[in-house]
Design an enzyme around this catalytic site. Structure first.
Site, mmCIF file in Angstrom:
data_model
loop_
_atom_site.group_PDB
_atom_site.id
_atom_site.type_symbol
_atom_site.label_atom_id
_atom_site.label_comp_id
_atom_site.label_asym_id
_atom_site.label_seq_id
_atom_site.Cartn_x
_atom_site.Cartn_y
_atom_site.Cartn_z
ATOM 1 N N GLY A 172 8.573 56.111 113.454
ATOM 2 C CA GLY A 172 8.003 55.485 114.631
ATOM 3 C C GLY A 172 7.311 56.469 115.544
ATOM 4 C CB SER A 173 8.408 58.056 118.722
ATOM 5 O OG SER A 173 9.589 58.675 118.264
ATOM 6 N N GLY A 185 14.868 58.810 114.284
ATOM 7 C CA GLY A 185 14.940 60.263 114.348
ATOM 8 C C GLY A 185 14.347 60.965 113.144
ATOM 9 N NE ARG A 211 10.141 50.148 118.426
ATOM 10 C CZ ARG A 211 10.745 49.160 117.767
ATOM 11 N NH1 ARG A 211 10.691 47.929 118.240
ATOM 12 N NH2 ARG A 211 11.396 49.412 116.642
ATOM 13 C CB THR A 237 11.968 44.432 116.255
ATOM 14 O OG1 THR A 237 11.695 45.843 116.169
ATOM 15 C CG2 THR A 237 13.062 44.251 117.309
ATOM 16 C CE LYS A 295 15.309 49.661 110.959
ATOM 17 N NZ LYS A 295 14.559 48.741 111.848
ATOM 18 C CD GLU A 331 8.906 48.047 110.891
ATOM 19 O OE1 GLU A 331 9.628 47.890 111.892
ATOM 20 O OE2 GLU A 331 9.243 48.781 109.938
#
Length: 206
Positions: A179-180, A159, A17, A69, A129, A40
């Site tokens: 992700g992060s 998370g 992202r 998304t 998911k 992704e």
């Protein structure tokens, strides 16, 4: 690579992202070099279709590249035109699943309840998911796996990091969207590669 092959190679989906087209290949190379084979690009990233196109051309069949998304079935054809082969949604929309399958793509839609899960599988979903995983738990996943069709790939997202993947794997997770914990806008390829290796290493004892 198929979805199943990619998850067998490494059960991590790299959620990029905020990725920019000019950094897509370098960041992708760092991730793939660490063994992660699913990339992704969420559609709320800058010029996501350009990034998807660059990644798809660069990696070909060596990685499964797609979009996250995805909120509208009308977006699916454009992703396919850029070489994307995977559609991921944050929500339970059978219409998007069917649109992906009509394009010959893999579909991993978001769900949170058994009713949503069965509706998405009936529409042709290749995997599910579990989102947001922070609002669930490995115990919730274990209960879901007891009623879902055997072999259904469920990927918790939200998370997820090196510190909690083992508990989710033990409960039946086929993989994870990360992700992060892997990529944040502004990270260098070297930083992303180091995190990718740490995530991969965290899976080894499982």
């Amino acid at each position: 690579m198929t979805l199943a092959e990619s998850l067998r190679a490494c059960p991590i989906v790299a959620i990029l992202r905020g990725l920019r087209p000019d950094e897509a290949v370098a960041v992708g190379e760092a991730i793939v070099a660490a063994g992660i084979r699913i990339l992704e690009v969420p559609l709320n990233s800058p010029e996501p279709l350009r990034s998807i196109g660059r990644l798809a051309r660069h990696f070909g069949q060596n990685a499964l590249v797609g979009a996250g998304t995805v909120l509208d079935p009308a977006q699916v054809a454009g992703i396919a035109e850029r070489g994307g082969r995977l559609i991921v949604t944050p929500h339970a929309d059978p219409v998007i699943v069917r649109a992906a399958k009509e394009q010959g793509m893999f579909a991993v839609p978001g769900f949170f309840t058994p009713g949503e899960a069965f509706s998405l599988l009936a529409a042709g979903a290749d995997g599910l998911k579990l989102f947001p995983a922070e609002a669930a738990s490995p115990a919730v996943l274990k209960a879901l796996m007891a009623v879902l069709p055997k072999g259904t790939p469920v990927l918790p997202v939200g998370g997820i990091g090196a510190d909690n993947m083992a508990a989710w794997r033990a409960a039946g997770a086929a993989g994870f969207g990360v992700g992060s914990s892997l990529f944040r806008p502004g990270d260098t390829p070297a930083e992303v590669g180091a995190r990718a290796r740490a995530l991969r290493d965290a899976l080894e004892p499982v």
